[in-house]
Design an enzyme around this catalytic site. Structure first.
Site, PDB file in Angstrom:
ATOM      1  N   ARG A  50      -2.509  -5.724   5.899  1.00 18.49           N
ATOM      2  CA  ARG A  50      -1.355  -6.030   4.937  1.00 18.49           C
ATOM      3  C   ARG A  50      -1.187  -4.625   3.990  1.00 18.49           C
ATOM      4  O   ARG A  50      -1.629  -4.405   3.104  1.00 18.49           O
ATOM      5  CB  ARG A  50      -1.899  -7.203   4.156  1.00 18.49           C
ATOM      6  N   ASP A  52       0.403  -2.175   1.460  1.00 16.29           N
ATOM      7  CA  ASP A  52       1.005  -2.442   0.049  1.00 16.29           C
ATOM      8  C   ASP A  52       2.576  -1.736   0.238  1.00 16.29           C
ATOM      9  O   ASP A  52       2.886  -0.954   1.119  1.00 16.29           O
ATOM     10  CB  ASP A  52       0.153  -1.807  -0.995  1.00 16.29           C
ATOM     11  N   TYR A 110      -6.563   4.646   8.927  1.00 13.03           N
ATOM     12  CA  TYR A 110      -5.527   5.418   8.142  1.00 13.03           C
ATOM     13  C   TYR A 110      -5.329   6.918   8.184  1.00 13.03           C
ATOM     14  O   TYR A 110      -6.593   7.201   8.264  1.00 13.03           O
ATOM     15  CB  TYR A 110      -5.634   4.431   6.840  1.00 13.03           C
ATOM     16  N   ARG A 195      -6.661   4.815  -0.947  1.00 11.82           N
ATOM     17  CA  ARG A 195      -6.216   5.434  -1.837  1.00 11.82           C
ATOM     18  C   ARG A 195      -7.194   5.647  -2.927  1.00 11.82           C
ATOM     19  O   ARG A 195      -7.045   6.875  -3.514  1.00 11.82           O
ATOM     20  CB  ARG A 195      -4.896   4.577  -2.344  1.00 11.82           C
TER      21      ARG A 195
END
Length: 242
Positions: A50, A52, A110, A195
């Site tokens: 999911r 952002d 990622y 992040r």
């Protein structure tokens, strides 16, 4: 009943994240609308991750169930013909009925892109984090081992919730001109986790935090200890493995 798996790529710049929300464009909402139009059924899409708002994907995986008999090859063409240019279905295949894009996944990875230059590029403003001063790559690389293994990553989460234990299998920082690339592979991620890790490593690259400081943040098991967060537009869902 058929279970269809799609591998998709998208530019998340104009979307409010993957998960469907009322009155705003999302990846899930766009896919469901197109698939519903093609099949004539009320399609529910399940995503592996999911992402952002503003986050991109190179190989996101979704699945949906349908009674439609449309051949896979024609379905792929039809979906891409109706999707906006910012979303592309790269592959489509029929999978067993028990396949679940999220729960069947064994790992997710990622990448995060950073670049440094005398001035920011208008062409990269939605796709990489601009830092005028280049952080020390060796300093950052020397500290990534802190994050490896199974840990409670609540300190690296944007929201509270149960189940904050995650295992990072691989993490690295390297340079590929013009970018500094942060790569992270894990069994799963908390919201904002990548992040926040990037933010801390960049701070380390500037010398404002050291190994002891990072370890203290992890061991505190408390949100709110990290100053700021890397912006969403430098983040890409890179790969899902099953």
């Amino acid at each position: 009943m058929r279970n269809i798996k799609l591998t998709i790529a998208y530019d998340g710049s104009s979307f409010f994240g993957f998960q469907i929300q009322p009155n705003v464009p999302t990846i899930q909402g766009t896919l469901e609308s197109v698939l519903t139009e093609i099949t004539g059924e009320n399609i529910e899409v399940i995503g592996a991750g999911r992402t952002d708002a503003g986050v991109h994907a190179i190989n996101q995986v979704v699945n949906f169930k349908t009674n439609s008999r449309i051949p896979i090859e024609k379905l792929l063409i039809a979906v891409n013909s109706l999707l906006p240019d910012s979303i592309v279905v790269k592959e489509a295949e029929e999978v067993p009925l028990d396949f679940h894009a999220r729960f069947s996944a064994k790992s997710r990875s990622y990448i995060y892109l950073v670049y440094s230059a005398p001035s920011p590029s208008p062409f990269l403003r939605s796709y990489a984090w601009y830092l005028k001063e280049k952080p020390d790559i060796q300093k950052m690389s020397d500290l990534v081992d802190i994050f490896k293994g199974e840990k409670d990553f609540i300190s690296f989460s944007k929201s509270d919730g149960e189940g904050t234990i995650r295992e990072i299998y691989d993490i690295s920082v390297f340079e590929k001109n013009p970018f500094i690339i942060f790569y992270t592979k894990a069994n799963g991620f908390l919201r904002g986790m990548v992040r926040l890790i990037v933010r801390v490593l960049v701070d380390a690259g500037y010398g404002s935090i050291d190994r002891e400081g990072i370890e203290s943040i992890i061991n505190a098991k408390r949100r709110g200890l990290i100053r700021g967060i890397a912006p969403p537009y430098g983040l890409y869902l890179y790969r899902i493995e099953y």
